[in-house]
Design a protein around this motif. Structure first.
Motif, PDB file in Angstrom:
ATOM      1  N   ASN A 134      18.714   5.861   7.623  1.00 46.34           N
ATOM      2  CA  ASN A 134      18.664   4.864   7.568  1.00 46.34           C
ATOM      3  C   ASN A 134      20.861   4.742   7.660  1.00 46.34           C
ATOM      4  O   ASN A 134      20.931   4.676   6.331  1.00 46.34           O
ATOM      5  CB  ASN A 134      18.407   3.326   6.884  1.00 46.34           C
ATOM      6  N   PRO A 135      21.326   4.560   8.448  1.00 45.54           N
ATOM      7  CA  PRO A 135      22.859   4.937   8.028  1.00 45.54           C
ATOM      8  C   PRO A 135      23.709   4.062   7.231  1.00 45.54           C
ATOM      9  O   PRO A 135      23.937   4.341   6.119  1.00 45.54           O
ATOM     10  CB  PRO A 135      23.790   4.951   9.177  1.00 45.54           C
ATOM     11  N   TYR A 136      22.942   2.754   6.792  1.00 46.98           N
ATOM     12  CA  TYR A 136      24.049   1.918   6.416  1.00 46.98           C
ATOM     13  C   TYR A 136      23.147   0.926   5.369  1.00 46.98           C
ATOM     14  O   TYR A 136      23.625   0.214   4.629  1.00 46.98           O
ATOM     15  CB  TYR A 136      24.583   0.841   7.411  1.00 46.98           C
ATOM     16  N   ARG A 137      21.860   1.249   5.531  1.00 47.33           N
ATOM     17  CA  ARG A 137      21.556   0.806   4.352  1.00 47.33           C
ATOM     18  C   ARG A 137      21.581   1.227   2.548  1.00 47.33           C
ATOM     19  O   ARG A 137      21.962   2.651   2.862  1.00 47.33           O
ATOM     20  CB  ARG A 137      20.097   0.636   4.387  1.00 47.33           C
ATOM     21  N   VAL A 138      22.400   0.390   1.453  1.00 51.66           N
ATOM     22  CA  VAL A 138      23.065   1.089   0.606  1.00 51.66           C
ATOM     23  C   VAL A 138      21.229   0.963  -0.786  1.00 51.66           C
ATOM     24  O   VAL A 138      21.132   1.649  -1.282  1.00 51.66           O
ATOM     25  CB  VAL A 138      23.534   0.264  -0.230  1.00 51.66           C
ATOM     26  N   SER A 139      20.702  -0.426  -0.882  1.00 47.35           N
ATOM     27  CA  SER A 139      19.615  -0.628  -1.624  1.00 47.35           C
ATOM     28  C   SER A 139      18.598  -1.875  -0.936  1.00 47.35           C
ATOM     29  O   SER A 139      19.793  -2.195   0.049  1.00 47.35           O
ATOM     30  CB  SER A 139      20.033  -0.656  -3.036  1.00 47.35           C
ATOM     31  N   GLN A 140      17.766  -1.420  -1.339  1.00 50.12           N
ATOM     32  CA  GLN A 140      16.669  -2.694  -0.802  1.00 50.12           C
ATOM     33  C   GLN A 140      16.545  -3.811  -1.094  1.00 50.12           C
ATOM     34  O   GLN A 140      16.269  -5.290  -1.474  1.00 50.12           O
ATOM     35  CB  GLN A 140      14.955  -2.388  -0.611  1.00 50.12           C
ATOM     36  N   TYR A 157      31.894   0.360  -4.735  1.00 56.40           N
ATOM     37  CA  TYR A 157      32.057  -1.491  -5.034  1.00 56.40           C
ATOM     38  C   TYR A 157      32.764  -1.662  -7.216  1.00 56.40           C
ATOM     39  O   TYR A 157      33.509  -2.581  -6.721  1.00 56.40           O
ATOM     40  CB  TYR A 157      30.755  -1.504  -5.019  1.00 56.40           C
ATOM     41  N   SER A 158      32.764  -0.495  -7.193  1.00 59.18           N
ATOM     42  CA  SER A 158      33.623  -0.287  -9.133  1.00 59.18           C
ATOM     43  C   SER A 158      35.202  -0.203  -8.408  1.00 59.18           C
ATOM     44  O   SER A 158      35.934  -0.621  -9.579  1.00 59.18           O
ATOM     45  CB  SER A 158      33.220   0.277  -9.774  1.00 59.18           C
ATOM     46  N   THR A 159      35.675  -0.137  -7.572  1.00 59.05           N
ATOM     47  CA  THR A 159      37.127   0.421  -7.473  1.00 59.05           C
ATOM     48  C   THR A 159      37.935  -0.678  -6.032  1.00 59.05           C
ATOM     49  O   THR A 159      37.207  -1.444  -5.195  1.00 59.05           O
ATOM     50  CB  THR A 159      37.372   1.900  -6.188  1.00 59.05           C
ATOM     51  N   LYS A 160      38.831  -1.230  -6.907  1.00 54.18           N
ATOM     52  CA  LYS A 160      39.340  -3.156  -6.152  1.00 54.18           C
ATOM     53  C   LYS A 160      40.026  -2.658  -4.853  1.00 54.18           C
ATOM     54  O   LYS A 160      39.527  -3.401  -3.818  1.00 54.18           O
ATOM     55  CB  LYS A 160      40.236  -3.385  -6.143  1.00 54.18           C
ATOM     56  N   SER A 161      40.402  -1.607  -4.509  1.00 51.97           N
ATOM     57  CA  SER A 161      41.169  -1.478  -3.095  1.00 51.97           C
ATOM     58  C   SER A 161      39.707  -0.771  -2.258  1.00 51.97           C
ATOM     59  O   SER A 161      40.020  -0.957  -0.691  1.00 51.97           O
ATOM     60  CB  SER A 161      41.978   0.254  -2.733  1.00 51.97           C
ATOM     61  N   LYS A 162      38.524  -0.395  -2.107  1.00 46.72           N
ATOM     62  CA  LYS A 162      37.145  -0.355  -1.641  1.00 46.72           C
ATOM     63  C   LYS A 162      36.113  -1.468  -1.817  1.00 46.72           C
ATOM     64  O   LYS A 162      35.007  -1.304  -0.848  1.00 46.72           O
ATOM     65  CB  LYS A 162      37.148   1.233  -2.082  1.00 46.72           C
ATOM     66  N   LYS A 163      36.118  -2.689  -2.577  1.00 52.57           N
ATOM     67  CA  LYS A 163      35.430  -2.661  -2.694  1.00 52.57           C
ATOM     68  C   LYS A 163      34.630  -3.943  -1.547  1.00 52.57           C
ATOM     69  O   LYS A 163      33.353  -3.930  -1.341  1.00 52.57           O
ATOM     70  CB  LYS A 163      35.494  -4.049  -3.822  1.00 52.57           C
ATOM     71  N   SER A 164      35.045  -4.128  -0.276  1.00 51.30           N
ATOM     72  CA  SER A 164      34.610  -5.016   0.672  1.00 51.30           C
ATOM     73  C   SER A 164      34.234  -3.333   1.641  1.00 51.30           C
ATOM     74  O   SER A 164      33.500  -3.605   2.301  1.00 51.30           O
ATOM     75  CB  SER A 164      35.983  -4.742   1.173  1.00 51.30           C
ATOM     76  N   VAL A 168      26.866  -7.309   0.212  1.00 45.19           N
ATOM     77  CA  VAL A 168      25.864  -7.375  -1.188  1.00 45.19           C
ATOM     78  C   VAL A 168      25.228  -8.280  -0.700  1.00 45.19           C
ATOM     79  O   VAL A 168      25.767  -9.865  -0.666  1.00 45.19           O
ATOM     80  CB  VAL A 168      26.505  -7.859  -2.748  1.00 45.19           C
ATOM     81  N   ALA A 169      23.759  -8.630   0.303  1.00 48.95           N
ATOM     82  CA  ALA A 169      23.068  -9.500   0.607  1.00 48.95           C
ATOM     83  C   ALA A 169      22.207 -10.063  -0.406  1.00 48.95           C
ATOM     84  O   ALA A 169      21.662  -9.154  -1.547  1.00 48.95           O
ATOM     85  CB  ALA A 169      22.990  -9.039   1.662  1.00 48.95           C
ATOM     86  N   LYS A 170      21.351 -11.276  -0.102  1.00 47.49           N
ATOM     87  CA  LYS A 170      20.476 -11.384  -1.118  1.00 47.49           C
ATOM     88  C   LYS A 170      19.336 -10.554  -0.668  1.00 47.49           C
ATOM     89  O   LYS A 170      17.828 -10.324  -1.350  1.00 47.49           O
ATOM     90  CB  LYS A 170      19.835 -12.967  -0.519  1.00 47.49           C
ATOM     91  N   ASN A 171      19.045  -9.988   0.474  1.00 45.72           N
ATOM     92  CA  ASN A 171      17.591  -9.055   1.040  1.00 45.72           C
ATOM     93  C   ASN A 171      18.825  -7.603   0.634  1.00 45.72           C
ATOM     94  O   ASN A 171      18.111  -6.604   1.319  1.00 45.72           O
ATOM     95  CB  ASN A 171      17.538  -9.468   1.988  1.00 45.72           C
ATOM     96  N   PRO A 210      24.704  -5.346   9.313  1.00 47.07           N
ATOM     97  CA  PRO A 210      23.673  -5.847   8.250  1.00 47.07           C
ATOM     98  C   PRO A 210      23.635  -8.302   8.487  1.00 47.07           C
ATOM     99  O   PRO A 210      22.905  -8.522   8.291  1.00 47.07           O
ATOM    100  CB  PRO A 210      24.039  -5.841   7.209  1.00 47.07           C
ATOM    101  N   THR A 211      24.413  -7.932   9.352  1.00 46.21           N
ATOM    102  CA  THR A 211      24.555  -9.489   9.146  1.00 46.21           C
ATOM    103  C   THR A 211      26.203 -10.105  10.486  1.00 46.21           C
ATOM    104  O   THR A 211      26.640  -9.175  10.793  1.00 46.21           O
ATOM    105  CB  THR A 211      25.515 -10.965   7.761  1.00 46.21           C
ATOM    106  N   THR A 212      25.712 -11.273  10.935  1.00 47.51           N
ATOM    107  CA  THR A 212      26.451 -11.932  11.467  1.00 47.51           C
ATOM    108  C   THR A 212      27.691 -12.393  10.897  1.00 47.51           C
ATOM    109  O   THR A 212      28.718 -13.289  11.851  1.00 47.51           O
ATOM    110  CB  THR A 212      26.045 -13.042  13.056  1.00 47.51           C
ATOM    111  N   ASP A 213      27.650 -12.651   9.804  1.00 48.25           N
ATOM    112  CA  ASP A 213      28.937 -13.576   8.789  1.00 48.25           C
ATOM    113  C   ASP A 213      30.034 -12.304   8.811  1.00 48.25           C
ATOM    114  O   ASP A 213      30.573 -11.025   8.720  1.00 48.25           O
ATOM    115  CB  ASP A 213      28.110 -13.730   7.083  1.00 48.25           C
ATOM    116  N   LYS A 214      30.787 -14.163   9.201  1.00 49.00           N
ATOM    117  CA  LYS A 214      32.697 -13.531   9.034  1.00 49.00           C
ATOM    118  C   LYS A 214      32.495 -12.426   8.351  1.00 49.00           C
ATOM    119  O   LYS A 214      34.347 -12.147   8.491  1.00 49.00           O
ATOM    120  CB  LYS A 214      32.900 -14.681  10.303  1.00 49.00           C
ATOM    121  N   SER A 215      32.463 -13.047   6.828  1.00 46.86           N
ATOM    122  CA  SER A 215      32.557 -12.358   6.034  1.00 46.86           C
ATOM    123  C   SER A 215      32.766 -11.095   5.497  1.00 46.86           C
ATOM    124  O   SER A 215      33.884 -10.369   4.534  1.00 46.86           O
ATOM    125  CB  SER A 215      32.041 -13.162   4.337  1.00 46.86           C
TER     126      SER A 215
END
Length: 400
Positions: A134-140, A157-164, A168-171, A210-215
Motif C-alpha cells: 500500500n504505497p500511500y498509507r502511513v497508519s490506520q 511531520y515534525s519538520t516545518k518545511s516537510k509537514k505538508s 492526518v485524517a480521521k481514518n 486519500p481524499t478529494t479535499d483541496k487542503s
C-alpha cells in the motif's frame, strides 16, 4: 534467488532494523517456477500474515511451508502477500521500520526476515510470490506520536518545511501524493524489494489519493500554478499519481526486467478517475506504467450498482494489458449491503447461494483476454461460513 549473500552493515537505529541497498549486491539465479500463464492467486492480507508470524525463523518457516503447500494442493499457483500495509514492513528495509503487525511493535529488531522466508518457501514449492504494497498509507489510526521515532512520516511531520508531506485524517495518516519526496520514497522502497528479494511481482492495491479535499496538496498545487502550470487540480493530481506509477515501473525494469508490476484498483473506473485520481485507463492502454491490471470486481451477478458480468466486460474492453479479476470470497454467506442502489430491496445472492465464486471463475474463463483471478482472501478459504462456497469453488479452480 535474489537473496542477499551478505547483509552489509545491518544498522539498528532507534530500534529499527536496517540493511543498506547497493546496486552491486550479488544474487543467485532465480529458480524455475511452474508455468503460471493462467494466474490463480490468493491475497494474504497483513492481518492474516500477522497471525502466522512466529518467534523464531524455524517455526515460521515450518508454518509458512505448510500453509503454502496447502494452497498449492488446492490449485493456486501464486501467493500475493501484503508485506507493507502502511509505512512499515514485513521485511528488512532501509526506508521503513519493521511493521507493528509483524513483531508486535513498530520499529523493533527483526529476529528474522519474513519476506525472505516466504520467497524461499514459495519457490521451493514452484509457486509465484508477489509483494503486495500500500504505497500511500502511513497508519490506520491518526496518532502521529504512536509511530516509531525512525518512521520517515514522523520525521517529516515534525519538520516545518516537510509537514505538508503528511496528511492526518480521521481514518488514518497518509503520505501526500503531490510531494516529490513521497514519490522518491515509494520508488526507493520498491527498488530495495526487487534487488534484495526473489519476488515475481510488485503488487499495489486500490488506495491512491486519500481524499478529494483541496487542503491536502494546496501548498504544492499553489507552487505549481505560480510556476505557470495550467492543469486543473484534478488533472494535476492524476498526473502526480501516474508519474509515481511510471517511476515505480521504470525502477523495477531497471533492477530486474523479469519482475512484473501490477495494480489492483477498485472496480469502479469513474470513481478511480474522479475521486482517487487513479488514471487506470492510461495505465491499461499506454506503455511504461504496468504489466497487468487486476480490478477488484467485488460484486454479484445481480448487483444494481456494478453487476459482475457487465463490470468485467468494461474492464476487458478498456485494458490492452493482461487482466486478472479480483473475486470476493469474503462475501460468501453474507448480506451484500451495497448491492442495491436504493437500499430499498434486498439482494442476497451471496447469502442465498453458495456457487457465486465458482460461477464467476467459469464466466471469466470465456474471455481469452483474461489471464486469471485473485481470491480475497486467505482466511476465507478456511472459514466455516465460506465452507460451501469454497467447496464449489474448488471444482471451478481445478478446471480453470
Amino acid at each position: 534467488m535474489k537473496r542477499i549473500f551478505v547483509l552489509l552493515l545491518v544498522v539498528l537505529l532507534c530500534g529499527c532494523s536496517r540493511v543498506p541497498i547497493t546496486e552491486n549486491t550479488e544474487k543467485t539465479s532465480q529458480q524455475h517456477i511452474e508455468n503460471a500463464a493462467y494466474v490463480k492467486s490468493v491475497w494474504i492480507a497483513y492481518y492474516e500474515l500477522q497471525d502466522m508470524i512466529k518467534d523464531t525463523e524455524a517455526s515460521f518457516s515450518r508454518l509458512i511451508n505448510k500453509r503454502f503447500k496447502q494452497l498449492k494442493d488446492m490449485g493456486f499457483n501464486t501467493i500475493t502477500v501484503q508485506v507493507r500495509p502502511c509505512a512499515d514492513a514485513f521485511y528488512i528495509s532501509a526506508y521503513y521500520p519493521s511493521s507493528k503487525y509483524c513483531f508486535g511493535c513498530q520499529g523493533v529488531y527483526m529476529p528474522y526476515d519474513p519476506l525472505s522466508v516466504m520467497c524461499d518457501s514459495a519457490h521451493n514449492l514452484g509457486l509465484r510470490i508477489e509483494a503486495w504494497i500500500n504505497p500511500y498509507r502511513v497508519s490506520q489510526d491518526n496518532k502521529i506520536e504512536e509511530l516509531c521515532d525512525t518512521n520517515i512520516a514522523k520525521k517529516w511531520y515534525s519538520t516545518k518545511s516537510k509537514k505538508s508531506h503528511i496528511y492526518v485524517a480521521k481514518n488514518g495518516i497518509f503520505f501526500n501524493p503531490a510531494c516529490d519526496d513521497v514519490t522518491r520514497l515509494i520508488v526507493n522502497g520498491v527498488k530495495e524489494i526487487v534487488i534484495n528479494y526473489d519476488i515475481d511481482a510488485i503488487h499495489f492495491d486500490d488506495y491512491f489519493y486519500p481524499t478529494t479535499d483541496k487542503s491536502i496538496d494546496s501548498k504544492e498545487y499553489g507552487l505549481y500554478k505560480s510556476g505557470g502550470g495550467t492543469l486543473s487540480l484534478s488533472a494535476w493530481r492524476r498526473d502526480k499519481v501516474s508519474n509515481m506509477v511510471h517511476s515505480v515501473y521504470s525502477v523495477i525494469k531497471d533492477a530486474d526486467n523479469n519482475v512484473q508490476f501490477g495494480i489492483s484498483p477498485a472496480a469502479n473506473i469513474d470513481n478511480n478517475y474522479n475521486s482517487l485520481y487513479a488514471d487506470v485507463k492510461k495505465w491499461c492502454t499506454q506503455d511504461g506504467y504496468i504489466d497487468y491490471i487486476c480490478p477488484q470486481v467485488y460484486y454479484g451477478f445481480y448487483s444494481d450498482t456494478m453487476p459482475f458480468m457487465s463490470t468485467v466486460k468494461k474492464w476487458v474492453k478498456l485494458s490492452k494489458k493482461p487482466i486478472y479479476i479480483g473475486l470476493p470470497l469474503y462475501k460468501a454467506d453474507t448480506v451484500d449491503r451495497y448491492a442495491s442502489a436504493s437500499n430499498k430491496r434486498a439482494i442476497n445472492e451471496f447469502k442465498n447461494k453458495s456457487n457465486i465464486i465458482s460461477r464467476q471463475i467459469d464466466y471469466i474463463a470465456h474471455f481469452d483476454s483474461i489471464d486469471g483471478y485473485y481470491i480475497f482472501s486467505y482466511n476465507c478459504l478456511f472459514d466455516d461460513n465460506c465452507k460451501k462456497e469454497v467447496s464449489n469453488m474448488m471444482g471451478a479452480l481445478s478446471n480453470s
